[in-house]
Design a protein around this motif. Structure first.
Motif, PDB file in Angstrom:
ATOM      1  N   SER A   5       0.872  -1.204   0.045  1.00 15.93           N
ATOM      2  CA  SER A   5      -0.075  -0.147   0.283  1.00 15.93           C
ATOM      3  C   SER A   5       1.054   1.043  -0.113  1.00 15.93           C
ATOM      4  CB  SER A   5      -0.908  -0.086   1.015  1.00 15.93           C
ATOM      5  OG  SER A   5      -0.151   0.021   2.599  1.00 15.93           O
ATOM      6  N   PRO A   6      -0.019   2.126  -0.541  1.00 16.52           N
ATOM      7  CA  PRO A   6       0.911   3.602  -0.250  1.00 16.52           C
ATOM      8  C   PRO A   6       2.038   3.635   1.118  1.00 16.52           C
ATOM      9  CG  PRO A   6      -0.303   3.940  -1.340  1.00 16.52           C
ATOM     10  CD  PRO A   6      -1.234   2.462  -1.556  1.00 16.52           C
ATOM     11  N   GLN A   7       1.162   3.658   2.065  1.00 15.18           N
ATOM     12  CA  GLN A   7       2.336   4.037   3.658  1.00 15.18           C
ATOM     13  C   GLN A   7       3.343   3.144   3.732  1.00 15.18           C
ATOM     14  OE1 GLN A   7      -1.552   3.910   6.306  1.00 15.18           O
ATOM     15  NE2 GLN A   7      -1.648   5.951   5.619  1.00 15.18           N
ATOM     16  N   GLU A   8       2.830   1.896   3.109  1.00 15.54           N
ATOM     17  CA  GLU A   8       4.118   0.810   3.720  1.00 15.54           C
ATOM     18  C   GLU A   8       5.283   0.633   2.500  1.00 15.54           C
ATOM     19  OE1 GLU A   8       2.040  -3.522   5.245  1.00 15.54           O
ATOM     20  OE2 GLU A   8       1.091  -2.532   2.908  1.00 15.54           O
ATOM     21  N   ARG A   9       4.825   1.451   1.289  1.00 19.62           N
ATOM     22  CA  ARG A   9       6.144   0.915  -0.057  1.00 19.62           C
ATOM     23  C   ARG A   9       7.278   1.600   0.545  1.00 19.62           C
ATOM     24  NH1 ARG A   9       1.719   3.442  -4.018  1.00 19.62           N
ATOM     25  NH2 ARG A   9       0.853   1.979  -4.626  1.00 19.62           N
ATOM     26  N   GLY A  10       7.465   3.099   1.203  1.00 19.23           N
ATOM     27  CA  GLY A  10       8.465   3.528   1.532  1.00 19.23           C
ATOM     28  C   GLY A  10       9.894   2.798   1.799  1.00 19.23           C
ATOM     29  N   LYS A  11       9.291   1.427   2.478  1.00 22.44           N
ATOM     30  CA  LYS A  11      10.068   1.172   3.948  1.00 22.44           C
ATOM     31  C   LYS A  11      10.710   0.151   2.196  1.00 22.44           C
ATOM     32  CE  LYS A  11       7.360  -0.005   7.754  1.00 22.44           C
ATOM     33  NZ  LYS A  11       6.600  -0.597   8.662  1.00 22.44           N
ATOM     34  N   SER A  30      14.908   7.319  -2.618  1.00 17.90           N
ATOM     35  CA  SER A  30      14.498   6.582  -2.785  1.00 17.90           C
ATOM     36  C   SER A  30      12.513   7.072  -2.595  1.00 17.90           C
ATOM     37  CB  SER A  30      14.529   5.373  -2.127  1.00 17.90           C
ATOM     38  OG  SER A  30      14.246   5.630  -0.716  1.00 17.90           O
ATOM     39  N   ASN A  31      12.481   8.185  -1.646  1.00 17.62           N
ATOM     40  CA  ASN A  31      11.754   9.366  -1.853  1.00 17.62           C
ATOM     41  C   ASN A  31      10.613   9.721  -2.514  1.00 17.62           C
ATOM     42  OD1 ASN A  31      11.182   8.589   1.511  1.00 17.62           O
ATOM     43  ND2 ASN A  31      13.104  10.065   1.570  1.00 17.62           N
ATOM     44  N   PHE A  32      11.858  10.683  -4.225  1.00 15.43           N
ATOM     45  CA  PHE A  32      11.270  10.969  -4.874  1.00 15.43           C
ATOM     46  C   PHE A  32      10.555  10.122  -5.645  1.00 15.43           C
ATOM     47  CE2 PHE A  32      14.863  14.182  -6.144  1.00 15.43           C
ATOM     48  CZ  PHE A  32      14.047  15.031  -5.838  1.00 15.43           C
ATOM     49  N   ILE A  33      11.099   8.679  -5.745  1.00 19.06           N
ATOM     50  CA  ILE A  33       9.931   7.797  -6.742  1.00 19.06           C
ATOM     51  C   ILE A  33       8.813   7.106  -5.466  1.00 19.06           C
ATOM     52  CG2 ILE A  33       9.854   5.234  -7.076  1.00 19.06           C
ATOM     53  CD1 ILE A  33      12.424   5.866  -7.722  1.00 19.06           C
ATOM     54  N   VAL A  34       8.600   7.161  -4.171  1.00 25.34           N
ATOM     55  CA  VAL A  34       7.496   7.428  -3.201  1.00 25.34           C
ATOM     56  C   VAL A  34       6.955   8.184  -3.641  1.00 25.34           C
ATOM     57  CG1 VAL A  34       6.968   6.915  -0.840  1.00 25.34           C
ATOM     58  CG2 VAL A  34       9.133   5.967  -1.212  1.00 25.34           C
ATOM     59  N   ALA A  35       7.085   9.199  -3.754  1.00 23.51           N
ATOM     60  CA  ALA A  35       6.529  10.644  -3.818  1.00 23.51           C
ATOM     61  C   ALA A  35       5.972  10.430  -4.779  1.00 23.51           C
ATOM     62  CB  ALA A  35       7.196  12.131  -3.930  1.00 23.51           C
ATOM     63  N   ALA A  36       6.200  10.379  -5.750  1.00 22.09           N
ATOM     64  CA  ALA A  36       4.615  10.482  -7.166  1.00 22.09           C
ATOM     65  C   ALA A  36       4.123   8.360  -7.121  1.00 22.09           C
ATOM     66  CB  ALA A  36       5.958   9.685  -8.611  1.00 22.09           C
ATOM     67  N   GLN A  37       4.875   7.618  -7.174  1.00 22.38           N
ATOM     68  CA  GLN A  37       3.966   6.288  -6.701  1.00 22.38           C
ATOM     69  C   GLN A  37       2.818   6.576  -5.673  1.00 22.38           C
ATOM     70  OE1 GLN A  37       6.395   3.401  -5.263  1.00 22.38           O
ATOM     71  NE2 GLN A  37       7.427   3.082  -7.647  1.00 22.38           N
TER      72      GLN A  37
END
Length: 549
Positions: free
Chosen positions: A140-146, A386-393
């Motif tokens: 989920s979007p909230q889990e992707r960061g890890k 990685s956080n650029f990609i998390v933000a876009a996803q």
């Protein structure tokens, strides 16, 4: 419609991906690890390979061939994974990568080795973007960061340890094992994905944008060749470089035109209307400009100028990857509480400060000082990549997830390639000034005004015995040229902050909110297709009317 916890397949029950995503990610991580390491592993193997195979006039293609094939494949793989599913694209990538590894390992000539490296690059270009896109499928979007943080750390570590791995293999075995060692790891990666990866059904109505593929591939191929051979094999103002540059611009314009006309574009241009995606892509490009500029020259800087041994200079790069891993993984685990914006804002200034500190190293500086500065730079870079990609996803619907991720990966690859070329040009231009300032005029008049002067130190010292400090003066000039380039790198990395501030602050979506985003995206896509169909019908009726008239 799919969400982060189930994957639907026609006529089949829903699969709970939470039960299978760990082995899936293990397989993907293994594949991504191989692709990242192989981008840099050959560097330390080249002298041994040249001694065995010859072909010194072709050796640059060992790296360029891989890079060229990987860069071209990356955006195509993302779109194909959106159409046909992640699994078949990943498996095809692994098969190509392993096939290229076997071919390269058995090569008996430089030409065949280059072919093997190019096939490896085709496969490697499929593995990294698919791995990053799968995170959005399984979490989920909230889990992707890890997971994106872990993938970001793997990307950094693998890219940095590639030369070390190549050196260890060459020192203790044949250079052929630089490629054969990929085989058992690749087979293991395939086994994990074959056993556990949910099957995806292809879209029978999908239309492939072949013209877009061709024009984008031509543009990227020309761009890579311009930055690879410009300033070295050919002067920047030579007919060859200017001609390839003009052709690259033409193919880029053609690609953009094609993407506005086709029904299923390879890279949907509407993605660039999204501020977060556009800012993130530009931010990755800028950060990679600085990062890979440093990685390309830091080892020789520490050896030739600071005075570290080859082993110690390689070990000193480890803190850079440790720093990146700390914040890449750490931010991923904290993302649910903090969001991505704080990390994007603090990252560039920290990274720029670390890179600037590296430029202050002098002849004889202790290893711990270099390690400290590199870990600071790594901490800053890990906050961002990685956080650029998390933000876009977080704001990208699933139908565009593969192409979005691969396009951002492409921007990062272009930034790294162009960055290394730019830094090389800066060093060659600056060393002329440094040599003029630090060498006696009679020595400067006959000495090479390029980095090639390092190969002439003994000859010059013998020709001018009246200047006993000449070798030190030459090395000092070279080191100061690199220090100047590293200052420029720090400024480039600091500019990433502008892109970070343009990223839209959007809270990480829940499963329900992301499901609504997907539904809205599907509705808009259907409306767009209906409009295009209506225009086609109107054109057809108009032609019929004209014909009957």
């Amino acid at each position: 419609m799919e969400n982060a916890n189930v994957i639907n397949a026609p006529s089949k029950p829903e699969i709970d991906v939470r039960k299978v995503r760990t082995p899936i990610m293990i397989g993907l991580i293994l594949g991504m690890l191989l692709a990242c390491i192989d981008g840099t592993v050959v560097g330390t193997s080249i002298p041994t390979i040249l001694e065995d195979l010859g072909g010194s006039d072709l050796y640059t293609w060992l790296i360029t061939g891989y890079l060229l094939a990987e860069t071209i494949t990356t955006p195509i793989a993302g779109k194909m994974s959106d159409i046909y599913g992640r699994k078949p694209v990943f498996l095809l990538g692994m098969i190509l990568f392993l096939g290229g590894s076997i071919f390269a390992g058995f090569s008996q000539s430089m030409e065949w080795l280059i072919v093997g490296r190019a096939v490896q690059g085709l496969g490697g270009g499929m593995l990294i973007p698919v791995a990053m896109a799968v995170v959005a499928d399984l979490y989920s979007p909230q889990e992707r960061g890890k997971m994106q943080g872990i993938l970001g750390a793997i990307f950094a570590i693998a890219s940095a340890i590639g030369p070390f791995v190549g050196g260890v293999i060459v020192d203790n075995a044949s250079w052929h094992w630089v490629f054969f060692v990929n085989i058992p790891i690749g087979i293991l990666a395939i086994a994990f994905t074959l056993i556990k990866f949910p099957k995806a059904e292809a879209d029978p109505n999908a239309k492939i944008d072949y013209l877009g593929m061709g024009s984008l591939s031509a543009f990227l191929a020309l761009l890579i060749m311009v930055v690879t051979f410009g300033g070295g094999t050919y002067a920047w103002d030579s007919f060859e470089i200017i001609g390839m540059s003009i052709a690259a611009i033409i193919f880029l314009g053609l690609f953009i035109y094609i993407e506005t006309k086709v029904e299923e574009p390879l890279v949907p241009l509407h993605l660039f209307r999204n501020r977060t995606f556009t800012a993130g892509s530009i931010g990755l490009l800028i950060m990679a400009l600085g990062l890979f500029g440093i990685l390309s020259y830091i080892a020789i800087y520490l050896q030739e100028y600071v005075g570290l041994s080859a082993t110690n200079s390689g070990a000193t790069l480890i803190p850079l990857t440790i720093g990146m891993s700390i914040t890449s993984i750490g931010s991923g685990f904290l993302l649910k509480k903090t969001g991505y914006m704080p990390w994007l804002i603090i990252g560039p200034p920290i990274a720029a400060a670390g890179l600037y500190m590296i430029s202050t190293l002098g002849m004889g500086s202790p290893q711990w000082e270099a390690s400290l500065y590199l870990i600071i730079a790594g901490i800053g870079m890990g906050c961002v990549m990685s956080n650029f990609i998390v933000a876009a996803q977080n704001i990208t619907p699933k139908r565009d997830m593969g192409v979005m991720t691969s396009t951002m990966s492409l921007f990062r690859s272009i930034g790294g390639t162009v960055g290394a070329a730019i830094i090389g040009t800066l060093i060659n231009n600056r060393i002329v000034i440094e040599l003029q300032q630090n060498l006696p005029s009679d020595v400067f008049a006959v000495a090479p005004h390029t980095t090639g002067i390092l190969d002439k130190i003994n000859d010059l010292a013998g020709a001018f015995p009246q200047y006993p400090t000449l070798p030190v003066d030459i090395i000092y000039s070279y080191g100061q040229s690199l220090s100047y380039a590293f200052v420029i790198c720090s400024v480039i990395v600091l500019c990433t902050l502008i892109a970070c501030l343009l990223v839209k602050r959007v809270p990480l979506k829940t499963d329900e909110e992301y499901e609504q985003l997907n539904l809205e995206a599907e509705r808009l896509h259907e409306e767009e297709l209906a409009k295009r169909m209506e225009k086609k019908l109107q054109k057809s009726e108009k032609h019929k009317g004209n014909g009957s008239g």
